[in-house]
Scaffold this motif. Structure first.
Motif, PDB file in Angstrom:
ATOM      1  N   ASP A  81     -49.584  62.602 -60.539  1.00  0.00           N
ATOM      2  CA  ASP A  81     -48.873  63.830 -60.172  1.00  0.00           C
ATOM      3  C   ASP A  81     -48.926  64.062 -58.661  1.00  0.00           C
ATOM      4  O   ASP A  81     -47.945  64.505 -58.053  1.00  0.00           O
ATOM      5  CB  ASP A  81     -49.481  65.031 -60.905  1.00  0.00           C
ATOM      6  CG  ASP A  81     -49.244  64.964 -62.405  1.00  0.00           C
ATOM      7  OD1 ASP A  81     -48.200  64.433 -62.816  1.00  0.00           O
ATOM      8  OD2 ASP A  81     -50.117  65.432 -63.156  1.00  0.00           O
ATOM      9  N   VAL A  82     -50.080  63.784 -58.053  1.00  0.00           N
ATOM     10  CA  VAL A  82     -50.209  63.963 -56.608  1.00  0.00           C
ATOM     11  C   VAL A  82     -49.251  63.035 -55.874  1.00  0.00           C
ATOM     12  O   VAL A  82     -48.534  63.453 -54.941  1.00  0.00           O
ATOM     13  CB  VAL A  82     -51.661  63.691 -56.158  1.00  0.00           C
ATOM     14  CG1 VAL A  82     -51.749  63.697 -54.632  1.00  0.00           C
ATOM     15  CG2 VAL A  82     -52.607  64.722 -56.740  1.00  0.00           C
ATOM     16  N   ILE A  83     -49.196  61.767 -56.267  1.00  0.00           N
ATOM     17  CA  ILE A  83     -48.320  60.792 -55.602  1.00  0.00           C
ATOM     18  C   ILE A  83     -46.866  61.199 -55.767  1.00  0.00           C
ATOM     19  O   ILE A  83     -46.062  61.119 -54.812  1.00  0.00           O
ATOM     20  CB  ILE A  83     -48.557  59.373 -56.158  1.00  0.00           C
ATOM     21  CG1 ILE A  83     -50.019  58.961 -55.942  1.00  0.00           C
ATOM     22  CG2 ILE A  83     -47.616  58.375 -55.510  1.00  0.00           C
ATOM     23  CD1 ILE A  83     -50.478  59.005 -54.516  1.00  0.00           C
ATOM     24  N   ALA A  84     -46.487  61.644 -56.971  1.00  0.00           N
ATOM     25  CA  ALA A  84     -45.098  62.077 -57.205  1.00  0.00           C
ATOM     26  C   ALA A  84     -44.756  63.267 -56.319  1.00  0.00           C
ATOM     27  O   ALA A  84     -43.651  63.347 -55.752  1.00  0.00           O
ATOM     28  CB  ALA A  84     -44.921  62.440 -58.682  1.00  0.00           C
ATOM     29  N   GLN A  85     -45.694  64.203 -56.184  1.00  0.00           N
ATOM     30  CA  GLN A  85     -45.468  65.376 -55.329  1.00  0.00           C
ATOM     31  C   GLN A  85     -45.299  64.968 -53.863  1.00  0.00           C
ATOM     32  O   GLN A  85     -44.448  65.502 -53.158  1.00  0.00           O
ATOM     33  CB  GLN A  85     -46.637  66.346 -55.493  1.00  0.00           C
ATOM     34  CG  GLN A  85     -46.496  67.637 -54.685  1.00  0.00           C
ATOM     35  CD  GLN A  85     -47.679  68.570 -54.910  1.00  0.00           C
ATOM     36  OE1 GLN A  85     -48.396  68.434 -55.880  1.00  0.00           O
ATOM     37  NE2 GLN A  85     -47.869  69.504 -53.996  1.00  0.00           N
TER      38      GLN A  85
END
Length: 577
Positions: A559-563
């Motif tokens: 989720d962090v990488i996608a954000q």
């Protein structure tokens, strides 16, 4: 074949294991258990008398220990094959502790020794009630290897005066050894001949047949030879003399409270050494035969064994590796073997002690030297040196402490060395930079271990492999700073993935606040992978997550990488601060 049980044991069965295995006992096991018990008797009688010599107590004290320890452990112990009697290591520790108190006579020495054994028993029971079964992990095995090697040499050198028939020396191991060397012109060579012959037989007999009770054979041979040749009267060979017959009366020694407090640190050390050895042997036997042991119940069982031994004037009772191996080799199926051996020991105390009158002290010395020779595992330390140099030198430190100072001081050094190892390891940085595995979208691994891992431009993903707490918070903070400074291209985002972190102590919170201030001063965006809800709650209460409005929380690293892909941070070239 292990017994299968259904359900959890009741309270009485859990705390009195004899109720459990006694109910399931099979009569077909009885013959093997009785034979194993008789075999054990042939070992624990000579060894018990020898270990009493190590402890500085009369030979019968070793028999009292065997009687009390075997019975108590059979009732309370959770291992089917472990044998709890006197051991060479704990006997030497007992002697080192009591001698340091400088008792004025043999009676006072015996009182101090009994008080120490009872104190060890009380501490075992308290540790069991508090469910401190994990304490066996406190002492580093390599450190203990060094300590035990030094202890074995200490004991062996301490028996040389009996072997040569000269006066006992004082001081550390080198001084005692030098004393024997300087007294050789006054040696009793009859004593030496008897002792060296006994020692040779102890090493040779097992090679001829492992079924031979070598200790008992040597003991009987020494008594017979001494009686026939009248070694004491004709050649001045020191003998054991008359031993008391009959069962001892239980009692509590009269010792000043100040002496008891002095004994507490040594008792704790003896507990750790004894419990580590016993649990290691019990665990190995349990794995071999497919059953489980209860570490907390083992504390209670060893406590009961020592309370029994101490009240009878015996030694510290512990799990004997050699006796347990003999018991298992004789196909013992339960603690009935221990109870059988205890019955044979009782018969020995009641009826057979007069036959030990002519036993040469040199034979007892040979039994002791042979017993501790099995503790001289130099190859273990050589292996440690190759695999873990830091632990090796800690072990050598404990080894030198025993040889050059004394047993008690060596034990303290071993405990401190183990503690230093714990502090050293826990204070080291556990920070690892992660990179994406080629050909994957969301698989990340430590770049230091996988050179093919690809870092994300401007993004430093950090994982902590060990929990961060007050002892290692500074080293972890500095490691993060070093990674930020050294990463190319310059870091614009730091992602923390604290997989092993469940909570934060006050010191760590303060140091993390300093780190976030430092990152914010460099205009670096911070993200946190919320692996554990408790950690997020603590961070929120401390204001870390809302600090400066630049800490973002996401449930997973993906989720962090996608954000970050949707909203990449602006590049920065902030100066180092």
């Amino acid at each position: 074949m292990s017994q299968q049980t259904t359900g959890r044991p009741g309270w009485f069965e859990a705390h009195l294991p004899i109720l459990g295995w006694g109910r399931r006992y099979q009569t077909s096991w009885l013959s093997r258990d009785m034979v194993a018990g008789l075999t054990l008797w042939g070992l624990v009688v000579p060894e018990g008398m020898a270990y009493a010599g190590i402890a500085g107590l009369p030979p019968e004290a070793g028999l009292y220990t065997a009687m009390g320890g075997l019975i108590a452990y059979a009732v309370f112990g959770s291992s089917r094959q472990l044998v709890v009697v006197g051991t060479s290591a704990t006997a030497a520790l007992l002697a080192g502790t009591v001698v340091a108190l400088k008792p004025e006579d043999a009676e006072t020495y015996a009182a101090y020794a009994a008080a120490l054994v009872l104190l060890v028993g009380v501490l075992f029971v308290l540790a069991g009630l508090a469910k401190l079964g994990f304490i066996a992990q406190f002492l580093s095995r390599p450190v203990m290897e060094g300590f035990v090697l030094g202890l074995a040499i200490f004991v062996a050198v301490g028996q040389l005066n009996k072997l040569f028939g000269v006066e006992k020396g004082e001081g550390n191991v080198p001084r005692k050894l030098w004393h024997v060397v300087t007294q050789l012109d006054e040696a009793n060579w009859w004593s030496f001949a008897v002792g060296i012959a006994a020692l040779a037989a102890l090493f040779i007999l097992p090679r001829i047949s492992k079924a031979l009770p070598g200790g008992l054979v040597v003991l009987a041979g020494g008594i017979l030879l001494s009686a026939v040749l009248d070694l004491s009267g004709n050649h001045g060979v020191e003998v054991v003399g008359t031993l008391p017959s009959g069962l001892p009366s239980p009692g509590i020694p009269q010792v000043d409270a100040g002496v008891l407090w002095t004994l507490v640190p040594a008792a704790i050390g003896i507990l750790l050494v004894s419990y580590s050895e016993a649990l290691g042997v019990a665990g190995s036997l349990a794995n071999k035969h497919g059953y489980d042991i209860d570490p907390n119940q083992e504390l209670l069982a060893l406590g009961a064994a020592n309370l029994s031994s101490g009240s009878l004037g015996g030694l510290v009772a512990g799990g004997s590796m050699s006796s347990s191996a003999v018991n298992d080799g004789a196909k013992a199926r339960s603690q009935v073997s221990g109870l059988s051996a205890a019955i044979f020991v009782v018969l020995t105390i009641l009826f057979l002690t007069p036959i030990f009158k002519d036993l040469p002290e040199a034979v007892l010395a040979a039994l002791i030297i042979h017993a501790v020779s099995h503790l001289m595992r130099v190859t273990s330390l050589v292996k440690v040196r190759r695999l873990a140099p830091a632990e090796f030198w800690m072990g050598i430190l404990a080894f030198a402490g025993v040889l050059l100072i004394d047993v008690l001081e060596g034990l303290v050094i071993a405990m401190l060395a183990s503690l230093l190892l714990v502090i050293y390891r826990s204070s080291r940085s556990s920070v690892t930079a992660l990179g994406r595995l080629p050909g994957s979208e969301d698989l990340y691994t430590a770049m230091v271990r996988n050179p093919d891992a690809v870092p994300l431009d401007g993004v430093l993903i950090i994982r902590t492999d060990e929990p961060v707490y007050y002892a290692n918070a500074v080293s972890n903070r500095d490691a993060v700073r070093d990674l930020v400074r050294s990463t190319v291209p310059p870091v614009t985002t730091v992602v923390f993935d604290p997989q092993t972190q469940h909570d934060l102590d006050f010191t760590t919170l303060e140091i993390l606040t300093e780190l976030l201030d430092w990152l914010e001063g460099r205009n670096i965006e911070v993200h946190l992978v919320a692996t554990h809800s408790d950690l997020v709650a603590i961070a929120k209460r401390a204001g870390l997550i809302h600090l400066g409005g630049r800490v973002h929380v996401a449930p997973t690293l993906t989720d962090v990488i996608a954000q970050l892909k949707r909203n990449p941070p602006a590049e920065t070239s902030a100066a180092d601060s």
